[in-house]
Design an enzyme around this catalytic site. Sequence first.
Site, mmCIF file in Angstrom:
data_model
loop_
_atom_site.group_PDB
_atom_site.id
_atom_site.type_symbol
_atom_site.label_atom_id
_atom_site.label_comp_id
_atom_site.label_asym_id
_atom_site.label_seq_id
_atom_site.Cartn_x
_atom_site.Cartn_y
_atom_site.Cartn_z
ATOM 1 N N HIS A 636 0.842 -1.201 0.000
ATOM 2 C CA HIS A 636 0.000 0.000 0.000
ATOM 3 C C HIS A 636 0.881 1.257 0.000
ATOM 4 O O HIS A 636 0.899 2.025 0.954
ATOM 5 C CB HIS A 636 -0.940 -0.010 1.207
ATOM 6 N N HIS A 640 1.014 1.595 -5.657
ATOM 7 C CA HIS A 640 -0.367 1.102 -5.641
ATOM 8 C C HIS A 640 -1.341 2.232 -5.956
ATOM 9 O O HIS A 640 -2.271 2.071 -6.765
ATOM 10 C CB HIS A 640 -0.679 0.493 -4.271
ATOM 11 N N HIS A 676 -6.098 7.731 -1.786
ATOM 12 C CA HIS A 676 -6.968 6.839 -1.018
ATOM 13 C C HIS A 676 -6.220 6.002 0.026
ATOM 14 O O HIS A 676 -6.832 5.439 0.924
ATOM 15 C CB HIS A 676 -7.735 5.913 -1.970
ATOM 16 N N ASP A 677 -4.876 5.905 -0.077
ATOM 17 C CA ASP A 677 -4.104 5.141 0.916
ATOM 18 C C ASP A 677 -2.984 5.992 1.526
ATOM 19 O O ASP A 677 -1.948 5.455 1.946
ATOM 20 C CB ASP A 677 -3.517 3.880 0.289
ATOM 21 N N ASP A 787 -9.361 -0.315 -6.904
ATOM 22 C CA ASP A 787 -8.505 -0.662 -5.777
ATOM 23 C C ASP A 787 -8.003 -2.107 -5.887
ATOM 24 O O ASP A 787 -6.875 -2.421 -5.483
ATOM 25 C CB ASP A 787 -9.278 -0.454 -4.466
#
Length: 891
Positions: A636, A640, A676-677, A787
């Site tokens: 992550h 990614h 998002h991460d 994702d």
Amino acid sequence: MDWLRGLAIDEVWRAPDLSSLVAQQSPSASDCSAPADPAMTPVDSESRLRDSESTSRLPPDVERAEVEAWLDDHPDFTKDFFMRKATRQMIDAWLLSHAITQSLQESCLHRHATSVPGSRVTSGSVTPVRKISAHEFERGGTLKPIVSTVDGSPTFLTAPAPEPAGAGRRQRCRPRAELQLLDEKELIFELVKDICNDLDVCSLCHKILQSVSALTNADRCSLFLVRGEKESNTRHLVAQLFDVSSHSKLEETKRELRMPWGAGIAGFVAERGQTVNVADVYQDPRFNQDVDASTGYRTHSLLCMPIKDSSGEVLGVAQAVNKQGGSRFSAADEEVFASYLQFCGIGLRNAQLYERSQLENKRNEVLLDLARIIFEEQSTIERVVQRILLHALSFLQCQRCQVMLVDESCQGTFSRVFDIEADDLAAEDLESRTVPHEGRFPVNVGISGRVATTGRALNLADVYESPLFDRSVDEGSSLRHQSVLCLPIISPANRTIGVIQLVNKFGGMPFTKNDENFLEAFGIFCGISITNTHMYQKATTAVAKQEVTMEVLSYHATAPLEEAQRLQKSPVPSARCFNLDSFAFDDELLTDDDTLRACMRMFLDCGLLERFRIDQLVFCRWLVSVKKNYRAVIYHNWRHAFNVCQMMYTILKKAQWWGRLGDLECLGLLMACLCHDLDHRGTNNSFQAKVSSPLAQLYGTSTMERHHFDRCVMILNTQGVQILNNLRPEEYSRLVKVVESAILSTDLAIYFKKRGRFFQLLETGAFDWQQESCRDLLRGMLMTACDVAAIAKPWPIQRRVAKLVASEFFEQGDIEKNQLHIKPMEMMDREKKDRLPDMQVDFIDSICMPVYKAVASLSPALEPLVDAVEHNRRQWEQLSRTPSPPRQRTQ
């Protein structure tokens, strides 16, 4: 009205036009046919207004008197003006300048101060001195304790006392000549009506004495009431009304003469509860001749009887002085007097109960006022303690008030001592005096030390009789200690944090039980306030540290300007060169700089920089800052996030959904994919909850996803990377909501909640592109599809990525097993890595395949994703059927 005039004049002169102020409060000509002032004609009124207009801009020193006269002529306007314009500072100033009692003024004569100027008062720094003092409560005897206990906790709440019947109703008192015309039964009936209808102690006592005078044909009468408590041996007599004659008025006979218990004939009667009838008082050794000497009145005969309540308790003593027409009062007088006083006892008891109920209401007002005054100022300990001292000093009417705080670090000394005397109320530096006057000294020394160590109050009428008092304190000082009342200050945690001490009550009297009750309330409020102030200061410090930390983090989390400039100047290859619009995209051969340039290409091809007026240098710095905020975890990480953004870009292009969703939502989706991460730690939400991490405590659900979104917002609000500055407010708000919803949708728990509704809309054909709820569901499904997009890549890419994911999961499982000593989930257990193919098949069936089929049903261009997932499933299924080679035994 003097203070109101002074306040209102300045406000009036600040107004641009006096007539405009008058017009705001006066009825217009169309609304009222009569002038506002009955004494003025319409012509006079108009003329006066014209005069006001012509002089409204003259200097105040010339027209101040006229304005003041106008305010006097219009009291309704003046009152309304004050209600609308008066500030808290004005009210506090008025209270300060009018509330100094006579006893306090006398104690400050050598300081030639009769009041405290109100011009120096500022709200939140100086406590307004109340017009009421604790001395007023002595009239009703000792009230029940202010602080009671309910379920083991101190409380100020008390049950309201019922108001006696007839409260507040007063009957007309008949003149003596009229009373003498009535017979005994009629007199008793009149007295009973008075007792039932008049509950004011002074008024009722005056009626009693005048009635006694008429019944017994006495020249004058007096009445003494019992004060103090029997249990504490503090009872004494107070001449409530003295020398009441047939023609005396209530105001003329009010007198507060204090007599010791058992002294004189009145004291003897009160103590023994027996009647005394003396023909010549000078022949009775119990008679105190000093009273006649001081008044000039010669007492001959005297009838003195106790007033008792229904339980036989002596409430007071009534005296009939000098029988007219005889040498002594007869037995008939005694009989009439005794029968009458039985009714008096009931009336006095009712009056006292009513008075106590009134005092209880006043006491509640004091507590509410104290709470307001203390809790409105919690900025520093010094200011809080100063307000407590000022309020206690003015309310409890003493010469000196001190607060001594115990040192938090060693608990063996008083670290700070605050001290204010009555004379200080007129001091010029009172407002700014917040520094403690004394240094450290041991807790176990003296009266204050005993209270601090034992937690028990001390009330000393004469400190020189106590071995705890150090007499050297008075040497060389103008203040000589006499009476001292000292109580502990208890924190809400039931810990002694200091003491509050009163010195020398005015009038040379000892501190009473009422003083103890009130000071106990002061101590509790003081403890709560000091504790709250400590917490406030700690919270302020924590906020300041957080701001500094955020500033440091923002600096280190934001990419240097040089990196952004280098990215801006570097050439950006085309999307075809990067193969960005392919579902089979692979980033393995790209450098980190290539990934940044590829991101720029995606945003440039979509025209987002031009559409939303985003400066290219600012955008480059935002991109580099986002990359910098990803940690170097196994899976992550920034790569990614980049791959998720590439898949979203490809889906939007292939399915041609750009026009359906619109530029704003597409910008939000691409930004959400990149962010998002953010700051992912390589562990999931379940792990955060297991270790009770700060993130788990901060966010209740979707822990990591909410943290990712917060980091995204922090970067967007950082100076130099604010790419959304040129958006309109409604666009900015809408975009942030899209980003938030998209990032939270990457939580599989939220995915499972949303997909049922989404699948139902597709099955029933109810999906509507025009409805925001439908598009929100679609955006959530697209985030999940992107994702997990590695599952739809060609088999070599899929297998490589699966191993990265498994490695990161196994690291979390190792921590859970070795450090937390708990059994990890199967997918995170390194010992179960042989089952990876089976777990991948389950992952495809439960999560991946349903979402890809659903989005593909909306666009045939996405069918290749479904085919790729099916192909990879067959590969994993085949691996699951292939037996694993036996493990070699380690030597």
